[in-house]
Design an enzyme around this catalytic site. Structure first.
Site, short mmCIF file in Angstrom:
data_model
loop_
_atom_site.label_atom_id
_atom_site.label_comp_id
_atom_site.label_asym_id
_atom_site.label_seq_id
_atom_site.Cartn_x
_atom_site.Cartn_y
_atom_site.Cartn_z
N GLU A 32 30.86 34.64 52.66
CA GLU A 32 29.81 34.48 53.66
C GLU A 32 28.90 33.29 53.29
O GLU A 32 28.64 32.41 54.11
CB GLU A 32 29.03 35.79 53.67
CG GLU A 32 27.96 35.92 54.69
CD GLU A 32 27.07 37.14 54.33
OE1 GLU A 32 27.45 37.94 53.44
OE2 GLU A 32 25.99 37.24 54.94
N CYS A 89 36.17 37.71 40.48
CA CYS A 89 36.77 37.24 41.73
C CYS A 89 38.26 37.53 41.72
O CYS A 89 38.87 37.69 42.76
CB CYS A 89 36.49 35.75 41.92
SG CYS A 89 36.86 34.79 40.46
N GLU A 95 34.68 28.39 45.34
CA GLU A 95 35.50 29.40 44.69
C GLU A 95 34.94 30.73 45.16
O GLU A 95 33.86 31.13 44.74
CB GLU A 95 35.38 29.21 43.17
CG GLU A 95 36.58 29.73 42.44
CD GLU A 95 36.35 31.12 41.94
OE1 GLU A 95 36.55 32.05 42.76
OE2 GLU A 95 35.99 31.30 40.78
N GLU A 98 36.50 42.53 49.79
CA GLU A 98 36.20 42.46 48.37
C GLU A 98 35.07 43.43 48.05
O GLU A 98 34.01 43.40 48.67
CB GLU A 98 35.76 41.03 48.01
CG GLU A 98 35.40 40.91 46.56
CD GLU A 98 35.16 39.47 46.12
OE1 GLU A 98 34.24 38.83 46.67
OE2 GLU A 98 35.89 38.99 45.24
N LYS A 143 21.83 25.75 39.80
CA LYS A 143 21.04 26.92 40.20
C LYS A 143 21.78 28.20 39.80
O LYS A 143 22.74 28.60 40.42
CB LYS A 143 20.78 26.95 41.71
CG LYS A 143 19.63 27.92 41.99
CD LYS A 143 19.65 28.61 43.32
CE LYS A 143 20.62 29.73 43.49
NZ LYS A 143 20.34 30.97 42.70
N SER A 163 30.05 34.55 47.33
CA SER A 163 30.64 35.27 48.46
C SER A 163 31.19 34.31 49.51
O SER A 163 30.71 33.19 49.67
CB SER A 163 29.58 36.18 49.09
OG SER A 163 28.52 35.39 49.58
P1 NAI Z 1 26.09 35.35 46.85
O1 NAI Z 1 27.23 34.55 47.37
O2 NAI Z 1 24.99 35.69 47.77
O3 NAI Z 1 25.45 34.60 45.58
C1 NAI Z 1 26.09 33.67 44.75
C2 NAI Z 1 25.16 32.50 44.48
O4 NAI Z 1 24.85 31.87 45.71
C3 NAI Z 1 23.82 32.87 43.85
O5 NAI Z 1 23.41 31.84 42.97
C4 NAI Z 1 22.90 32.93 45.05
O6 NAI Z 1 21.55 32.69 44.73
C5 NAI Z 1 23.44 31.79 45.89
N1 NAI Z 1 23.14 31.89 47.33
C6 NAI Z 1 22.96 33.01 48.07
N2 NAI Z 1 22.68 32.69 49.34
C7 NAI Z 1 22.69 31.35 49.43
C8 NAI Z 1 22.49 30.41 50.48
N3 NAI Z 1 22.22 30.82 51.71
N4 NAI Z 1 22.59 29.10 50.20
C9 NAI Z 1 22.89 28.68 48.96
N5 NAI Z 1 23.07 29.51 47.92
C10 NAI Z 1 22.99 30.83 48.14
O7 NAI Z 1 26.70 36.67 46.20
P2 NAI Z 1 25.96 38.07 45.92
O8 NAI Z 1 25.04 38.40 47.02
O9 NAI Z 1 25.42 38.02 44.57
O10 NAI Z 1 27.21 39.03 45.95
C11 NAI Z 1 27.77 39.42 47.21
C12 NAI Z 1 29.25 39.50 47.14
O11 NAI Z 1 29.76 38.19 46.91
C13 NAI Z 1 29.82 40.31 46.00
O12 NAI Z 1 29.87 41.67 46.31
C14 NAI Z 1 31.19 39.70 45.87
O13 NAI Z 1 32.03 40.24 46.85
C15 NAI Z 1 30.97 38.24 46.19
N6 NAI Z 1 30.86 37.43 44.97
C16 NAI Z 1 31.95 36.76 44.53
C17 NAI Z 1 31.91 36.05 43.34
C18 NAI Z 1 33.10 35.31 42.83
O14 NAI Z 1 33.23 35.13 41.63
N7 NAI Z 1 33.98 34.84 43.68
C19 NAI Z 1 30.72 36.03 42.51
C20 NAI Z 1 29.59 36.74 43.08
C21 NAI Z 1 29.69 37.41 44.25
#
Ligand code: NAI
Ligand code: MG
Length: 507
Positions: free
Chosen positions: A257, A310, A276, A410, A201, A255
């Site tokens: 969360e 990240c 990760e 972050e 996904k 994230s």
């Molecule tokens: P997110 O964690 O919400 O999204 C990442 C992935 O998880 C996307 O594919 C999203 O569709 C999916 N996702 C979201 N909610 C979900 C759920 N309840 N169950 C399963 N999958 C779910 O991250 P977002 O909202 O894009 O960014 C928020 C913050 O997260 C950023 O500001 C950053 O701090 C962090 N982040 C960290 C990353 C890393 O490389 N470690 C990458 C992206 C975001």
């Protein structure tokens, strides 16, 4: 459906063709299909806010179908019958296809994510190809052991005991938008090398390169159902995949969360999870460092990919005697960065990925000011010719205290907190003073101190006199709340296999 802008005719013909349809379908069981609900969502170019495409919006029903296809492909059909050597050849073929489409894929990535074409073409694409070849090599080298057993409670007995390393099964991969194609490949390569099947996904902001990769997988001859790609949103498609009772493992990057949600969702069938997550990584410069190299390292450490890494070095610590000098150098450089659309070859920094991310980053900048940090540059959305895109100026804060939000959380954007320090001992403690532990940078010419810092800092990767280096062979993952499990290198093979013990009675 929102109107889609006509693709710019100067783009790569492959990109024009890919974007020319009304809406992109997703891939289940080797077939391109629309969401069962019929819904699709808009995909934007963050440099202009224009809608460049639409993608089918998967939810639970589509995830159910994709998981069923992955299960069928795992249990019967040609995939489990394929030899490791054939799996290896297939991965090499995929690598060749990604390589020969690298210009096109890099453009599509830049168009959808915003990153500079230089970063996607010279960074993400070669790395993706290398990952496919690295794990193609592994496919034929995954094996168990023979183990001499003693059985102390049954003296004199004899057994032949061996282990096998078997696929985990159906793997769900939920990935973010900061390295869309690279993350897809980083998961797909070891997952397939180990003989698993998967449902991918991609992030809702950036589904395009993953869907284009799907076309290349079919061209390479991957059997139907081995890789299914379902575009959609997190709380619907993502949540359905992470809670699915027939998924054996979920690998997630995103994230912290949502990482916690994934862990909770895994409890139903106790699926394996690797995470990760984010970071708040320290980049530490001692006064005896090569200051020119360090200045470059701290600049690139935070501003690469608009800070959306990240591993971003978002806390810069400089030994007090060199603090002013480095802070001035960093600020000067930040003020002269050429910002613009990633496709313009002169651009040094593109937009952040989305309106939501831009607002999140600007909120953090505002909180820094509120808490009393000193804003030296940036902190605002750009206007003028770039006013429509999601451009944030490179942002440098000084007068930051470790407890401030901008030094703890972050931000995931081009915002750096620069702080002085006085001693190595104090520095190690402060480096470890957040809930994260993904990476750290240490700049010094004192070898002993470099090794000591590497030992003391609780992080999955330590870069000494360098920053942001990654490789297919080097394990990647976090300490503390930066997650668990390791991607890449031999550790990925452990992650996507399970071990079976077999006892043969020889008595
Ligand atoms: P997110 O964690 O919400 O999204 C990442 C992935 O998880 C996307 O594919 C999203 O569709 C999916 N996702 C979201 N909610 C979900 C759920 N309840 N169950 C399963 N999958 C779910 O991250 P977002 O909202 O894009 O960014 C928020 C913050 O997260 C950023 O500001 C950053 O701090 C962090 N982040 C960290 C990353 C890393 O490389 N470690 C990458 C992206 C975001
Ligand atoms: Mg989110």
């Amino acid at each position: 459906m929102t109107a889609t802008a006509a693709p710019d005719q100067s783009l790569h013909p492959g990109v024009i063709e890919f974007l020319s349809g009304k809406s992109k379908k997703f891939l289940i069981n080797g077939r391109w299909q629309e969401a069962q609900s019929g819904k699709a969502f808009p995909v934007h170019n963050p440099a202009t806010a224009e809608v460049i495409s639409h993608a089918a919006e998967g939810d639970r029903a589509d995830i159910d179908q994709a998981v069923a296809a992955a299960r069928r492909a795992l249990e019967d059909g040609s995939w489990p019958k394929m030899t490791p050597a054939d799996r290896s050849k297939l991965l090499h073929k995929i690598a060749d296809l990604v390589e020969s489409h690298a210009d096109e894929l890099a453009q599509l990535e830049t168009l959808n994510n915003g990153k500079t074409i230089r970063e996607s073409r010279k960074g993400d694409l070669p790395l993706a190809v290398d990952l496919l070849r690295y794990f193609a090599g592994w496919a034929t080298k995954i094996h168990g052991e023979t183990i001499p057993v003693s059985v102390p409670y049954a003296p004199g007995t004899k057994f032949f005991h061996y282990t096998t390393r078997e696929p985990i099964g159906v793997v769900g991969a939920i990935i973010p938008w900061n390295f869309p194609l690279l993350m897809a490949v980083e998961r797909l390569a070891p997952i397939l090398a180990c003989g698993n099947t998967m449902v991918l996904k991609p992030a809702e902001q950036t589904p395009l390169t993953a869907l284009r990769l799907g076309e290349l997988l079919i061209e390479a001859g991957l059997p139907p159902g081995v890789v299914n790609i379902v575009s959609g949103f997190g709380p619907t498609a993502g949540a359905a995949l992470s809670a699915h009772p027939d998924v054996d493992k979920v690998t997630f990057t995103g994230s912290t969360e949502v990482g916690r949600d994934i862990v909770r969702a895994s409890a139903g069938n106790l699926k394996r999870v690797s995470l990760e997550l984010g970071g708040k990584s320290p980049n530490i410069v001692f006064a005896d460092a090569d200051l020119e190299a360090a200045a470059k390292g701290i600049f690139m450490g935070i501003f690469y990919n608009q800070g959306q890494c990240c591993s971003a070095g978002s806390r810069v610590y400089v030994e007090r005697s060199k603090f002013d000098e480095l802070l001035t150098a960093l600020t000067k450089r930040a003020q002269t960065v050429r910002q613009g659309p990633g496709l313009d070859p002169n651009t040094q920094m593109g937009p952040v990925v989305s309106q939501e991310q831009m607002e999140r980053v600007l909120d953090y900048a505002a909180s820094g000011k509120r808490e009393g940090a000193k804003l030296l540059c940036g902190g605002q959305r750009l206007g003028g010719a770039l006013a429509k895109g999601y451009f944030v100026g490179p942002t440098v804060f000084s007068d930051v205290r470790d407890q401030m939000k901008i030094a703890q959380e972050e931000i995931f954007g081009p915002v750096v907190a620069v702080m002085p320090f006085d001693s190595a001992d104090e520095m190690a403690a402060r480096a470890n003073g957040t809930s994260y532990g993904l990476v750290a940078g240490v700049w010094t010419s004192n070898v002993k101190r470099a090794f000591q810092m590497a030992q003391k800092i609780k992080a999955g990767t330590i870069w000494i006199n360098c920053y942001h280096f990654v490789d297919s062979a080097s394990p990647w993952g976090g300490y503390k709340q930066s997650g668990y499990g390791r991607e890449k290198g031999p550790y990925a093979i452990e992650q996507y296999t399970q071990v079976k013990s077999v006892w043969v009675d020889l008595n």
